[in-house]
Scaffold this active site. Structure first.
Site, PDB file in Angstrom:
ATOM      1  N   ASP A  78      71.765  45.061  49.749  1.00 48.58           N
ATOM      2  CA  ASP A  78      71.371  44.734  48.536  1.00 48.58           C
ATOM      3  C   ASP A  78      72.267  45.420  47.349  1.00 48.58           C
ATOM      4  OD1 ASP A  78      69.827  44.160  46.019  1.00 48.58           O
ATOM      5  OD2 ASP A  78      67.874  44.146  47.445  1.00 48.58           O
ATOM      6  N   HIS A 123      71.079  40.395  47.112  1.00 48.34           N
ATOM      7  CA  HIS A 123      69.643  40.597  46.180  1.00 48.34           C
ATOM      8  C   HIS A 123      68.996  39.263  45.878  1.00 48.34           C
ATOM      9  CE1 HIS A 123      66.887  42.887  44.166  1.00 48.34           C
ATOM     10  NE2 HIS A 123      66.808  41.875  42.879  1.00 48.34           N
TER      11      HIS A 123
END
Length: 459
Positions: free
Chosen positions: A339, A370
């Site tokens: 992420d 993400h």
């Protein structure tokens, strides 16, 4: 014209962020998996009866096939930017009908009820037993492709999705000088009360994405067993928000988010100038600077009810995990190690919290970016519509509801047996034969695991 220039700046900054990520990858970053490989997500949780039930029934936890490593959507930064800034996601089949909710202090929030395109008008009957899915977008107010796709998927599974828009977000009028603080669940509490009034017969589930998870976790912690939420899920949440603001992001990503937030606040610049130093607000170039300019200023100024709160005291009241021990609702958090927004998983994901709290569950994957989690499926071989996280959280909701229903039936059966035993003076089995008694098992399941979970759940 100004909006077009701002959008162009955001696009340029995202391209710069992508170039930085590619350079980092080529200089020794994490090696991606081979194309088409299937990887199971790691479930981090405290051992309990519910955890065993989830591992047994949620097959999607072990059925995640990321996009091929050679496709552009396999990159964490590109996929995250695509989900955040590209429109669509519902295939043009999702429409919204907005309800404006006036709050107790005169402020306004908007609830966007999703319904399919072929339906001329949304169903307004309060007698519907369909479950309601409350979706909380990110804290910047952007309705992302991920949210649109989740609305489309949940509609096909029989849910009634509704998107919460905060004060001043996504076209919601700002009728007061009060903006919603990062972890203040007061507005969400009134929105949940209104949803229960509109749909009293349906169960309520909640999903949040990105920084919007701070609001959901704060609400579940403050309300505890009175949250009226059957189960909840957080997609790519940011757990330690104060340190996230303080450490910042890579400059292209942070600059893009700052520009987008300024675009939304510029609409109310004149009104906000009555209580906020707008020159300081629009001159800042960091996310922390924006948050401080909006909510943290010395007395005697009182912009949004903070009463001159300092940076430290502000986060004492807004840190999402401040009341996490009081959470009494099963919560699934889906995160990826790559992420680019949250940061390094070893320092930003509190594994010890999930290993000690029976209500919190973590699905941790190697890839996904993400709020991305694109997967290769037969229906979407080019990763146009496949999203594994949506499939996993809907399966989590179903399994949790089935588990709770089974536990409720077991409680009712035990209570009925106690009543029958009390009515006959405790001589229920006195006249039964020995062979009949042997057919009744002493315990058909691990009572200690269920009891420990129930005690933590009901507090």
């Amino acid at each position: 014209m100004l909006g077009c220039l701002a959008a162009l700046c955001v696009a340029v900054l995202l391209l710069a962020a992508t170039w930085c990520a590619l350079c980092k990858l080529s200089s020794g970053g994490r090696r991606t998996d081979a194309a088409g490989t299937r990887s199971s997500a790691e479930l981090v949780c405290k051992p309990s009866a519910l955890a065993k039930h989830l591992l047994k029934t949620c097959t999607s936890f072990a059925d995640y096939t990321p996009c091929a490593a050679w496709t552009w959507r396999a990159g964490a930064v590109l996929r995250s930017a695509y989900e955040a800034f590209c429109s669509g996601g519902g295939g043009g089949t999702v429409h919204f009908a907005r309800d404006h909710l006036q709050l107790s202090d005169g402020g306004l929030v908007a609830l966007d009820w999703a319904f399919p395109k072929y339906q001329k008008r949304r169903r307004t009957s309060g007698q519907s037993a369909s479950p309601v899915l409350l979706i909380i977008p990110n804290s910047f107010g952007k309705i992302t492709r991920n949210v649109m796709q989740l609305c489309h998927t949940s509609l096909s599974h029989g849910y009634l999705p509704v998107v919460l828009n905060r004060r001043g977000h996504n076209g919601t009028a700002l009728t007061t000088l009060k903006l919603q603080q990062f972890g203040d669940p007061a507005d969400l509490r009134e929105a949940v009360r209104y949803i229960r009034y509109r749909q009293p017969a349906g169960k309520l589930y909640a999903v949040s994405e990105s920084t919007g998870s701070g609001l959901l976790l704060s609400y579940l912690g403050e309300c505890g067993s009175s949250s009226y939420v059957t189960a909840a899920a957080c997609l790519s949440p940011v757990f330690r928000c104060q340190s996230w603001f303080e450490s910042g992001l890579s400059w292209p990503l942070e600059r893009a988010l700052v520009i987008y937030q300024k675009m939304g606040l510029s609409r109310y610049k004149t009104a906000l100038s009555a209580g906020i130093d707008t020159d300081r607000l629009f001159a800042t170039t960091t996310l922390r600077g924006l948050e401080e300019a909006l909510f943290c200023r010395p007395p005697p100024a009182e912009p949004t009810g903070t009463s001159g709160a300092t940076w430290e005291s502000y986060w004492e009241c807004n840190e999402p995990l401040r009341d996490v021990d009081e959470v009494a609702t099963p919560v699934l958090s889906i995160c990826a190690r790559d992420d680019p927004i949250r940061g390094d998983a070893s320092s930003t994901v509190p594994r010890e919290l999930f290993e000690s709290n029976p209500h919190l569950f973590l699905l941790l994957t190697d890839r996904g970016g993400h709020c991305g989690f694109a997967e290769e499926t037969s229906a979407a071989p080019k990763c146009e519509t496949g999203n594994w996280s949506h499939r996993a959280l809907l399966e989590f909701f179903r399994a949790t509801a089935n588990f709770m229903a089974a536990e409720e039936r077991a409680k009712q059966l035990a209570a009925r047996r106690r009543v029958l035993g009390a009515g006959t003076g405790g001589r229920v089995f006195r006249h039964r034969s020995v062979s009949t008694c042997k057919q009744v098992p002493a315990c058909s399941h691990n009572i200690h695991a269920i009891y420990n979970w129930q005690r933590s759940y009901t507090r």
